[in-house]
Design an enzyme around this catalytic site. Structure first.
Site, mmCIF file in Angstrom:
data_model
loop_
_atom_site.group_PDB
_atom_site.id
_atom_site.type_symbol
_atom_site.label_atom_id
_atom_site.label_comp_id
_atom_site.label_asym_id
_atom_site.label_seq_id
_atom_site.Cartn_x
_atom_site.Cartn_y
_atom_site.Cartn_z
ATOM 1 C CG ASP A 21 -1.837 1.168 1.343
ATOM 2 O OD1 ASP A 21 -1.604 2.183 0.651
ATOM 3 O OD2 ASP A 21 -2.802 1.106 2.124
ATOM 4 C CG ASN A 49 -0.468 2.614 -13.028
ATOM 5 O OD1 ASN A 49 -0.819 3.614 -13.641
ATOM 6 N ND2 ASN A 49 -1.148 1.488 -13.041
ATOM 7 C CE1 TYR A 114 -6.559 11.183 -10.731
ATOM 8 C CE2 TYR A 114 -7.077 12.561 -12.625
ATOM 9 C CZ TYR A 114 -6.515 11.414 -12.093
ATOM 10 O OH TYR A 114 -5.892 10.509 -12.927
ATOM 11 C CE LYS A 118 -2.869 11.009 -11.332
ATOM 12 N NZ LYS A 118 -1.878 9.902 -11.171
ATOM 13 C CB THR A 149 -7.903 2.398 -16.097
ATOM 14 O OG1 THR A 149 -7.104 2.901 -17.162
ATOM 15 C CG2 THR A 149 -7.017 1.709 -15.090
#
Length: 247
Positions: A21, A49, A114, A118, A149
């Protein structure tokens, strides 16, 4: 955890998996990486990833939603990179950080946490590329668009602290995000084939220079170009004023 289906069973001889984790912290992750390195005696590639696509309105989510997002997408990536770099320096390997076109297309309601996470990954990757170059360690930032995904849209829209002023916006935005799964044009298998070719410098990447930025997907390419054009236009419009602030 079930073993993925493999058409050639002999390939499993080269597969070892260690569950972790990325939010466990440096000490726990260092032990996992040491265990991984002991299997083959080296580590050549780190692909960061792991991530989660939490979506919600910035004011309603507040720092709670931002911290939950950054814990995985940013701090988990930092910890994994930190504990793996000693092995990558030794092998002159590479770091692949999975960013997102959302760092370029930020003008979407609900993606604030988010996109911000990023964007941090993008900035960090560019700095790491310079810091690690003297050791022969290459860094690549991958910015994919919308790919099918598994689970990327599994998390429900954040509604823990609803504000009446956002009721209509929240309802419409949550509905839109719920409709995305299964409609993405990007094929993750094709994306990973490209990534493997680049890391190995073969196939589609043969004789091409190492890319510090890899934009994957037509939507991502269009969004990066649109944002770059918009910034250049605004820069030119305000350039004279921007230059007029020096001593």
């Amino acid at each position: 955890m079930d073993t993925p289906e493999v058409t050639d069973p002999s390939l499993l001889d080269n597969l070892r998996r260690i569950e972790l984790d990325v939010t466990e912290g440096e000490d726990a992750l260092r032990a996992k990486v040491e265990a991984a390195a002991s299997i083959w005696g080296r580590i050549d590639v780190l692909v960061n990833n792991a991530g989660q696509g939490l979506v919600g309105l910035s004011e309603e989510g507040g720092s709670t939603l931002f911290r939950r997002t950054f814990d995985v997408n940013v701090f988990g990536l930092v910890d994994m990179t930190t504990v793996t770099l000693p092995y990558l320096r030794a092998s002159k390997g590479c770091v692949v950080n999975i960013g997102s076109r959302s760092a370029w297309k930020t003008e979407i309601v609900g993606v604030g946490p988010y996109s911000a996470s990023k964007a941090a990954v993008h900035a960090l990757s560019e700095t790491l590329a310079v810091e690690l170059a003297p050791f022969g360690v290459r860094v690549m930032l991958v910015a994919p668009g919308a790919f099918r995904t598994e689970g990327i849209h599994a998390k429900p829209f954040y509604e823990d602290r609803p504000l009446a002023e956002y009721d209509e916006t929240r309802k419409a935005t949550a509905k839109r995000f719920a409709s995305i799964s299964g409609t993405q044009r990007g094929d993750p298998a094709k994306a990973m084939e490209v990534l493997v070719d680049i890391i190995r410098q073969e196939g589609v990447a043969k004789d091409k220079p190492w890319p510090r930025h890899l934009i994957l997907g037509e939507d991502a390419i269009n969004d990066v170009r649109a944002k770059s054009t918009s910034i250049i236009k605004e820069l030119e419009e305000w350039e004279v004023i921007g230059k007029a602030v020096s001593f």
